[in-house]
Enzyme design. Structure first.
Site, short mmCIF file in Angstrom:
data_model
loop_
_atom_site.label_atom_id
_atom_site.label_comp_id
_atom_site.label_asym_id
_atom_site.label_seq_id
_atom_site.Cartn_x
_atom_site.Cartn_y
_atom_site.Cartn_z
N TRP A 101 4.16 -12.98 3.74
CA TRP A 101 2.92 -12.27 3.34
C TRP A 101 2.02 -13.53 3.32
O TRP A 101 0.75 -13.60 3.85
CB TRP A 101 2.54 -11.19 2.37
CG TRP A 101 3.37 -9.92 2.86
CD1 TRP A 101 4.33 -9.48 2.37
CD2 TRP A 101 3.01 -9.35 4.04
NE1 TRP A 101 4.99 -8.56 3.04
CE2 TRP A 101 4.12 -8.24 3.99
CE3 TRP A 101 1.95 -9.21 5.17
CZ2 TRP A 101 4.18 -7.35 4.96
CZ3 TRP A 101 2.04 -8.43 6.03
CH2 TRP A 101 3.01 -7.25 6.14
N ASP A 170 -3.58 -11.77 -3.29
CA ASP A 170 -3.23 -10.48 -2.32
C ASP A 170 -2.22 -9.72 -3.44
O ASP A 170 -0.96 -10.35 -3.32
CB ASP A 170 -2.45 -10.89 -0.99
CG ASP A 170 -1.85 -9.77 -0.31
OD1 ASP A 170 -2.12 -8.72 -0.64
OD2 ASP A 170 -1.19 -10.08 0.72
N LYS A 194 1.03 1.14 -1.65
CA LYS A 194 2.35 1.07 -2.39
C LYS A 194 1.85 1.66 -3.96
O LYS A 194 2.37 2.90 -4.12
CB LYS A 194 2.57 -0.37 -2.63
CG LYS A 194 2.97 -1.22 -1.64
CD LYS A 194 1.98 -2.09 -0.84
CE LYS A 194 2.66 -2.90 0.05
NZ LYS A 194 3.60 -2.81 1.13
C1 LIG Z 1 1.99 -8.35 0.01
C2 LIG Z 1 1.26 -7.84 1.15
N1 LIG Z 1 0.31 -8.39 1.86
C3 LIG Z 1 -0.08 -7.88 3.19
C4 LIG Z 1 0.42 -6.75 3.49
C5 LIG Z 1 -0.05 -5.96 4.75
O1 LIG Z 1 -0.86 -4.95 4.36
P1 LIG Z 1 -1.34 -3.90 5.62
O2 LIG Z 1 -0.37 -3.39 6.46
O3 LIG Z 1 -2.17 -3.05 4.68
O4 LIG Z 1 -2.32 -4.77 6.42
C6 LIG Z 1 1.55 -6.18 2.94
C7 LIG Z 1 2.23 -5.06 3.49
O5 LIG Z 1 3.25 -4.21 3.17
C8 LIG Z 1 2.24 -6.78 1.66
O6 LIG Z 1 3.07 -6.16 1.09
#
Ligand SMILES: Cc1ncc(COP(=O)(O)O)c(C=O)c1O
Length: 358
Positions: A101, A170, A194
């Protein structure tokens, strides 16, 4: 039959919340309609939205000089919104890369800014966090971005980084899992799916002095100032997601807030890690000091058994234990709404599986 859902997201929601949503599905708040059919500008919806924000502020003790925004575009949208709003001109931004991520956030930031990767855990195959003393930060970074919990790798920071640059986090897979000192951060964002609610809504908590300087060309829906000025109702918000998030915040408060969540989450994580470490069969690759409470990846000795493991677990009512498609193995996500009974059932199943397939 309701299963124990170990999905990393969209993830398990509290049963009480789902039941309340069901009870109110066709007649919300005496309106004779579902909440999905009500105008977002109606008094009743605005009140519900404001209550959700107030409850979130209370849960996290958000200081009054922070805006709380409910936006769309997911955490991925924030990968762009952060540099568009916080990195004006040709400023440099610092990123810490601790997994998949972080990597995605970095790739997106590079489209807008000069990115300095201050620390990179790739060499250790993303199983740990480089010591803060080794980070090579730029002297005038507009901010430092990191991912406190890497949902795929199961790596969680046991500390909040220091330094003078505003800290951007994040927190998609860790927000609300334990108390947090929001005042340490310039900006926090999290996709809802989540610990917050259904997918489709994204929470942004941002210090007021950091907004109002979006770079020219920033789409208005990604401009924090424009969103803040309109109470996150610049355009039609994801009303159902906002409503369910509000129910989740009430549920969290009724359960004792984030201290209670932290106790329960620690107990669940310890139960699973202790079993894995003592099993001589399963393995978690993450350095002990930075193992995630929320996402626990693990492997079996023979990868050919992974499919069997997941199939038999599913037949026992334990679902979504497949690891992320990019890394394989297994992963159990233990968000707030996962009861300890689910983790006990998982450990019981794992013990039995190891005995039969050792
Ligand atoms: C730590 C983290 N950042 C970003 C995301 C991406 O999120 P989204 O699908 O809401 O764009 C996720 C998705 O699981 C995540 O776990």
């Amino acid at each position: 039959m309701r299963v124990f859902n170990f999905s990393a997201g969209p993830a398990v929601l509290p049963l009480e919340v789902l039941e309340q949503a069901r009870a109110e599905m066709t007649d919300w708040n005496g309106s004779g309609m579902s909440v999905m059919e009500v105008s977002h500008r109606s008094k009743a919806f605005v009140a519900a939205a404001q209550t959700a924000e107030a409850d979130l502020r209370e849960l996290l003790a958000v200081p009054s000089n922070y805006k709380v925004l409910f936006v769309q575009g997911g955490a991925t949208g924030q990968f762009s919104a952060v540099p568009m709003n916080l990195a004006t001109g040709d400023s440099t931004v610092d990123y810490v890369n601790t997994g998949q991520w972080s990597k995605k956030a970095i790739a997106e930031a590079k489209r807008f800014s000069n990115v300095n990767v201050a620390a990179d855990a790739a060499e250790g195959n993303y199983t740990g966090i480089p010591a803060e003393s080794t980070w090579e930060r730029s002297p005038h970074a507009a901010y430092l971005h990191y991912t406190p919990n890497e949902t795929i790798g199961g790596v969680e920071f046991p500390f909040i980084p220091g330094g003078s640059a505003p800290l951007v986090a994040d927190m998609s897979s860790t927000l609300l899992s334990r108390p947090l000192d929001v005042s340490r951060f310039g900006l926090i964002y999290a996709g809802a799916q989540k610990n917050i609610g259904p997918s489709g809504i994204t929470v942004v908590i941002v210090r007021e002095d950091l907004i109002g300087n979006a770079r020219p060309g920033t789409p208005t829906v990604f401009d924090y100032k424009a969103m803040a000025d309109d109470g996150s109702m610049l355009n039609t918000p994801p009303t159902f997601g906002w409503y369910v998030a509000g129910l989740v915040f009430k549920w969290l408060k009724a359960k004792g807030g984030l201290e209670a969540m932290a106790r329960a989450n620690r107990a669940k994580a310890e139960l699973l890690y202790n079993y894995i470490d003592g099993s001589g069969y399963y393995r978690n690759p993450v350095a002990r000091g930075c193992r995630s409470w929320m996402n626990v990846p693990f492997t079996v000795p023979n990868p050919e058994l992974e499919k069997k493991f997941c199939e038999e677990a599913r037949a026992s009512g334990l679902t979504h234990l497949e690891g992320h498609r990019s890394v394989g193995g297994m992963r159990a996500s233990l968000y707030n709404a996962m009861p300890i009974a689910g983790v006990e059932a998982l450990v019981g199943f794992m013990r039995e599986f190891a005995r039969r397939n050792g």
